[in-house]
Design an enzyme around this catalytic site. Sequence first.
Site, PDB file in Angstrom:
ATOM      1  N   TYR A 169       0.826  -1.215   0.000  1.00 23.14           N
ATOM      2  CA  TYR A 169       0.000   0.000   0.000  1.00 23.14           C
ATOM      3  C   TYR A 169       0.858   1.264   0.000  1.00 23.14           C
ATOM      4  O   TYR A 169       0.433   2.306  -0.469  1.00 23.14           O
ATOM      5  CB  TYR A 169      -0.889   0.041   1.254  1.00 23.14           C
ATOM      6  CG  TYR A 169      -2.228  -0.614   1.088  1.00 23.14           C
ATOM      7  CD1 TYR A 169      -2.327  -1.952   0.712  1.00 23.14           C
ATOM      8  CD2 TYR A 169      -3.403   0.092   1.328  1.00 23.14           C
ATOM      9  CE1 TYR A 169      -3.563  -2.548   0.579  1.00 23.14           C
ATOM     10  CE2 TYR A 169      -4.641  -0.506   1.196  1.00 23.14           C
ATOM     11  CZ  TYR A 169      -4.717  -1.822   0.821  1.00 23.14           C
ATOM     12  OH  TYR A 169      -5.935  -2.416   0.694  1.00 23.14           O
ATOM     13  N   LYS A 189       2.589 -15.690   2.245  1.00 26.70           N
ATOM     14  CA  LYS A 189       2.721 -16.400   0.968  1.00 26.70           C
ATOM     15  C   LYS A 189       4.193 -16.748   0.843  1.00 26.70           C
ATOM     16  O   LYS A 189       4.886 -16.338  -0.089  1.00 26.70           O
ATOM     17  CB  LYS A 189       2.214 -15.489  -0.169  1.00 26.70           C
ATOM     18  CG  LYS A 189       2.160 -16.138  -1.537  1.00 26.70           C
ATOM     19  CD  LYS A 189       1.036 -17.151  -1.689  1.00 26.70           C
ATOM     20  CE  LYS A 189       1.144 -17.870  -3.019  1.00 26.70           C
ATOM     21  NZ  LYS A 189       0.184 -19.010  -3.120  1.00 26.70           N
ATOM     22  N   ASP A 235      -3.710 -18.199   0.317  1.00 28.67           N
ATOM     23  CA  ASP A 235      -4.745 -18.815  -0.537  1.00 28.67           C
ATOM     24  C   ASP A 235      -5.506 -19.888   0.238  1.00 28.67           C
ATOM     25  O   ASP A 235      -6.733 -19.998   0.151  1.00 28.67           O
ATOM     26  CB  ASP A 235      -4.149 -19.340  -1.849  1.00 28.67           C
ATOM     27  CG  ASP A 235      -2.901 -20.197  -1.656  1.00 28.67           C
ATOM     28  OD1 ASP A 235      -2.363 -20.250  -0.527  1.00 28.67           O
ATOM     29  OD2 ASP A 235      -2.456 -20.815  -2.639  1.00 28.67           O
ATOM     30  N   ASP A 279      -6.590  -6.819   3.978  1.00 23.29           N
ATOM     31  CA  ASP A 279      -7.665  -6.108   3.275  1.00 23.29           C
ATOM     32  C   ASP A 279      -8.609  -7.134   2.657  1.00 23.29           C
ATOM     33  O   ASP A 279      -9.830  -7.058   2.812  1.00 23.29           O
ATOM     34  CB  ASP A 279      -7.057  -5.208   2.197  1.00 23.29           C
ATOM     35  CG  ASP A 279      -8.120  -4.469   1.410  1.00 23.29           C
ATOM     36  OD1 ASP A 279      -9.044  -3.920   2.050  1.00 23.29           O
ATOM     37  OD2 ASP A 279      -8.045  -4.440   0.169  1.00 23.29           O
ATOM     38  N   ASP A 298     -12.518  -8.566   4.246  1.00 25.67           N
ATOM     39  CA  ASP A 298     -13.789  -8.456   3.511  1.00 25.67           C
ATOM     40  C   ASP A 298     -14.443  -9.829   3.411  1.00 25.67           C
ATOM     41  O   ASP A 298     -15.656  -9.964   3.563  1.00 25.67           O
ATOM     42  CB  ASP A 298     -13.561  -7.918   2.091  1.00 25.67           C
ATOM     43  CG  ASP A 298     -13.785  -6.412   2.004  1.00 25.67           C
ATOM     44  OD1 ASP A 298     -13.560  -5.739   3.015  1.00 25.67           O
ATOM     45  OD2 ASP A 298     -14.199  -5.929   0.931  1.00 25.67           O
TER      46      ASP A 298
HETATM   47  C1  IPM Z   1     -10.367  -0.843   3.924  1.00 26.56           C
HETATM   48  C2  IPM Z   1     -10.568  -0.154   2.598  1.00 26.56           C
HETATM   49  C3  IPM Z   1      -9.339   0.691   2.326  1.00 26.56           C
HETATM   50  C4  IPM Z   1      -8.162  -0.264   2.276  1.00 26.56           C
HETATM   51  C5  IPM Z   1      -9.416   1.529   1.061  1.00 26.56           C
HETATM   52  C6  IPM Z   1     -10.615   2.454   1.094  1.00 26.56           C
HETATM   53  C7  IPM Z   1      -8.162   2.302   0.800  1.00 26.56           C
HETATM   54  O1  IPM Z   1     -10.800  -1.077   1.590  1.00 26.56           O
HETATM   55  O2  IPM Z   1     -10.313  -0.140   4.953  1.00 26.56           O
HETATM   56  O3  IPM Z   1     -10.261  -2.057   3.948  1.00 26.56           O
HETATM   57  O4  IPM Z   1      -7.910  -0.912   1.258  1.00 26.56           O
HETATM   58  O5  IPM Z   1      -7.475  -0.373   3.290  1.00 26.56           O
HETATM   59 MN    MN Z   2     -10.880  -3.130   2.305  1.00 33.27          MN
END
Ligand code: IPM
Ligand code: MN
Length: 357
Positions: A142, A189, A222, A246, A250
């Site tokens: 990042y 990884k 993975d 990240d 999710d």
């Molecule tokens: C999160 C979001 C952020 C990230 C974005 C908005 C930059 O997806 O907080 O997970 O990737 O960290």
């Molecule tokens: Mn995110």
Amino acid sequence: MKYNIALVPGDGIGPEVVEAAVKVLEVTGEKFGHEFCFTKYLAGGAAYDACGEPLPQETIDGCLAADSVLFGSVGGPKWDGVPREKRPEQAVLGLRKALGLYTNLRPAKIEPALADACVLRPDIAAKGFDLMIVRELTGGIYFGERGRNEAGDAAYDTESYSVAEIERVARRGFEAARKRKGHLTSIDKSNVLETSRLWRETVHRLGESEYTDVRLDDMLVDNAAMQLIRDPSFFDVVLTSNMFGDILSDEASQVTGSIGLLASASLGDSASGLYEPIHGSAPDIAGKDIANPIATILSAAMMLRYSFDLGEEADYIEKAVSDVLSDGWRTADIKSPDAEEWLSGSQMRDKILEYMK
Ligand code: IPM
Ligand code: MN
């Protein structure tokens, strides 16, 4: 005690969910005798529209000066055409960096009352799960060097981690595991990436020297993506780099089936932190009073617990939320498909306030 809280509502549903959490904090303050003072700052698309910058200096200064930060969400299709360095997302990346928030805690669990919202096969959901992703937040790909070649037909992003960066977030992971079930799974990884090999070595060195009471294992990213669906009950604390966290966070949140309930905390070395719901700005439902405020309300509870050491107050908010849910109150995002009635965002906020009386 008096606590100064910077509010950064952002875009989309951010302002409405932050407002709900502010009400909950005010009621908590009255009940327990604390004074919460709020100052609002612009960030994201809202800031870009107002002053051409997604993260104005005034916002950075205000957040640095505050005792803690409550963040909504940023972004939306309106700013799709904006150049990369001015995009709303830069606000959240810039704040993490400016405040030195190198650890991101993202809990994901099945709420017993909401087991039917879980997207997993019923026999897997029935085992339940309760995990915490500890994600590195100010390093890795990042923030590495990136660019394009002169012809513009090739591009690169760089993943780089130092031992010091790995150690400080790994300590947070081990400490979180100590307070939970004592199990840490470190994700990498290492069959391909050199940064991952350094990650694994460093985490093990720390585990063997300082955290022998924590059960440590490794998992390739993975495989972890697969195990989160196959058997999430395996996990307790999951330690990851910035990008792996990240993606896996999710996935973990979606697996619970109730992303509108999930809170997060971003922490550095000081007591101050940044607290935000995991969900995004959901521009399609903004301003319609549909958005579920629970994730932000629970983020405010995390703030009380982690930044202000007000565990009892945090428990109090969390209990009100879980009682509301177990009594069957639902917003649109968590209602069962055949439900005929559900609460709007403001009705859910008021219901939680009612349970806090
Ligand atoms: C999160 C979001 C952020 C990230 C974005 C908005 C930059 O997806 O907080 O997970 O990737 O960290
Ligand atoms: Mn995110």
